[in-house]
Design an enzyme around this catalytic site. Structure first.
Site, PDB file in Angstrom:
ATOM      1  N   GLY A  34       0.833  -1.196   0.000  1.00  0.00           N
ATOM      2  CA  GLY A  34       0.000   0.000   0.000  1.00  0.00           C
ATOM      3  C   GLY A  34       0.865   1.242   0.000  1.00  0.00           C
ATOM      4  N   GLU A  35       0.417   2.291   0.691  1.00  0.00           N
ATOM      5  CA  GLU A  35       1.116   3.584   0.830  1.00  0.00           C
ATOM      6  C   GLU A  35       1.528   4.204  -0.516  1.00  0.00           C
ATOM      7  OE1 GLU A  35       5.828   2.968   2.019  1.00  0.00           O
ATOM      8  OE2 GLU A  35       4.415   2.357   3.567  1.00  0.00           O
ATOM      9  N   GLY A  36       0.847   3.818  -1.595  1.00  0.00           N
ATOM     10  CA  GLY A  36       1.165   4.387  -2.904  1.00  0.00           C
ATOM     11  C   GLY A  36       2.402   3.779  -3.544  1.00  0.00           C
TER      12      GLY A  36
END
Lengths: 343, 343
Positions: free
Chosen positions: B308-310
């Site tokens: 996640g987290e871009g």
């Protein structure tokens, strides 16, 4: 060597190199794994980026690994078999595309610039195509050994990652013949549309590959002899570049079907010889996926590209650089005061 | 609006925006296709890079498209349901990871730097988690509308590509509940290991998602109500960012399961609403592949990342930039004097 009348490299000398290849540096690989465990992310959450870092450390024999001077080496050759109408493009395009590489107008120029890479184009006697392999061997042992030795020059001091590529009208036909000679099966298992032949062209490719491998079968006694029989110069040079990279501790990124087929010569000779190679991109050419399965390689990218010229191998360098950037730049759990897993 | 006592944005105002979204700029898209045909490569040989260029031109509404100021926007939120033991990590990690983003120590910091991107982290009331959705709606309509409006701020003048990401302990459980509420099926179709829960944790996630969606079912009368029911702030903000990007002609790169689940709220409301979005990376979280099939999106990368987290959306920017570099930098057949296909 001084007493020999033979050329500087013979196929036997190449075969001898294979018996003494440097192995993995497990210490550097382990150091990568140990650091990775402490970085601020769930274990394994960077997936193949983590594998790539470990692989780079193992084959650069250092931790942390670094990609500061990647090189893309594109070898160009012409093939006698191109006269058999196996490509959608005339053979003159090989030379024209080399001029385009030199002028900076091809895809690989743009892709190489984007990864801060150094592009080298190796033009291999384009005015002297190899022999048509349906009539006999495409290349002599001497010419093959010379081309292998020539390819070794692509690995120069300072280069820390080598992406390989090729250009040669007709070379997806050569790649298919190489795979058929190395692994067997039927010609139709290995032949695909290449740059885009129609159904009639595809049938012609299948016939040419079948005929060529049948004609040369008696001489195909080891993988290097298969290479001599079907050619060509760019395939032999890729073999040399892969070997030289292994000796110099430079990891290698392979490109599509033709490039991987060249590498397969080494794989059949010694299964460990491609451990320092990764495949940048999966070609839609059906023979590539079949070949990758035999080599046990899963490409980094799968974007439907079918251009060759080092486009897929060069594009994949972004992913390898990103892997190193995460590995070296991220904070550890301790440094960032981030909690680990719940009990 | 001045006469209304309501907050600046209501869900009805958001719904109204959807009825008037800008469509594709077919002229710019066509200009990209026309140039692509004349570049020195076989037609279609750059595969998905060519699709990407056309898509970027279509949704930036200009030809050639450009990525000079990409932004990665990471929204962080906390979830009441995290208290139900659905994650391998304690909820405090959300705040700790935000601090890590700000200090530059997370994966997304390194990945963003590698694409010359601008990273913005949006911390959304981390000390006020949403309600536990097994007890009732996670968020009020007002809070949801406020979070959507907040997310819209990620699209500022000058940004020409928006990569989205999220951070929120427990949010793969929220994503699963969102998908179950939007698309139906069984909770086990949508629940996966997230950051790495064991079999017991997985069973707990399935039970929590089943319970939460059953409890809220009567209120789930449209996709925005589903969003209110399960939350959370980062999901609503992603909805807002996607909408604002569409209005500003900024193409969007989605990340993994949580990010794509948020986008799915818009898809269910209007199937054309995600046409300006591409998915950067396929998560191994099984719900992601199921969801992508429903949305008709094929990710650019598939590298087993589940962070996640871009991280996946940002990494994919390399591929989009490479596509534009080839499109704008390559020579045409005429310029390079390269022959076309044989007759």
């Amino acid at each position: 060597m001084a007493t020999s009348a033979k050329p500087a490299a013979s196929l036997n000398e190449i075969r001898a190199l294979l018996r003494d290849l440097p192995g993995p540096d497990l210490e550097s690989g382990t150091a990568a794994v140990l650091r990775e465990r402490n970085l601020t992310k769930p274990a394994g959450a960077l997936g193949r980026l983590e594998d790539a870092t470990q692989w780079l450390a193992t084959w650069q024999a250092k931790h942390p690994p670094a990609i500061n001077h990647p090189r893309t080496a594109v070898f160009a050759g012409n093939h006698g078999v191109a006269a058999r109408g196996v490509s959608a493009y005339p053979a003159a395009v090989t030379q024209q595309m080399v001029a385009n590489f030199i002028a900076g107008g091809a895809a690989v120029n743009q892709l190489c610039e984007a990864v801060d890479g150094d592009l080298r184009v190796y033009e291999m006697a384009l005015d002297q195509p190899t022999e048509d392999f349906t009539q006999g061997p495409a290349m002599s042992e001497e010419a093959t050994a010379r081309a292998i030795a020539y390819g070794m020059m692509a690995v120069e001091p300072g280069v820390d990652l080598l992406a390989l590529g090729e250009m040669g009208i007709g070379n997806s036909t050569v790649a298919a013949a190489l795979c058929l000679g190395l692994f067997g099966g039927e010609a139709r298992d290995w032949v695909g549309p290449g740059t885009g032949v129609d159904a009639e062209g595809l049938a012609r490719k299948i016939a040419v590959v079948t005929e060529g491998v049948a004609r040369n079968k008696p001489a195909m006694t080891d993988p290097f002899e298969v290479l001599c029989c079907v050619g060509g110069n760019e395939f032999a040079a890729i073999v040399g570049a892969i070997l030289a990279a292994r000796l110099a501790r430079v990891p290698v990124v392979l490109d599509g079907f033709a490039c991987t087929a060249a590498a397969a010569v080494l794989f059949v000779a010694d299964r460990r010889s491609l451990d320092h190679c990764i495949v940048g991109h999966r070609s839609p050419e059906p023979g590539h996926t079949r070949l990758l399965k035999l080599l046990g390689k899963e490409p980094i990218l799968d974007l439907g590209m079918r251009l060759g010229e080092g486009s897929g191998s060069t594009l994949a360098i972004h992913i390898l650089k990103a892997a190193i950037a995460c590995h070296t730049g991220m904070a550890t759990f301790d440094e960032a005061e981030v909690s680990g897993r719940s009990a």
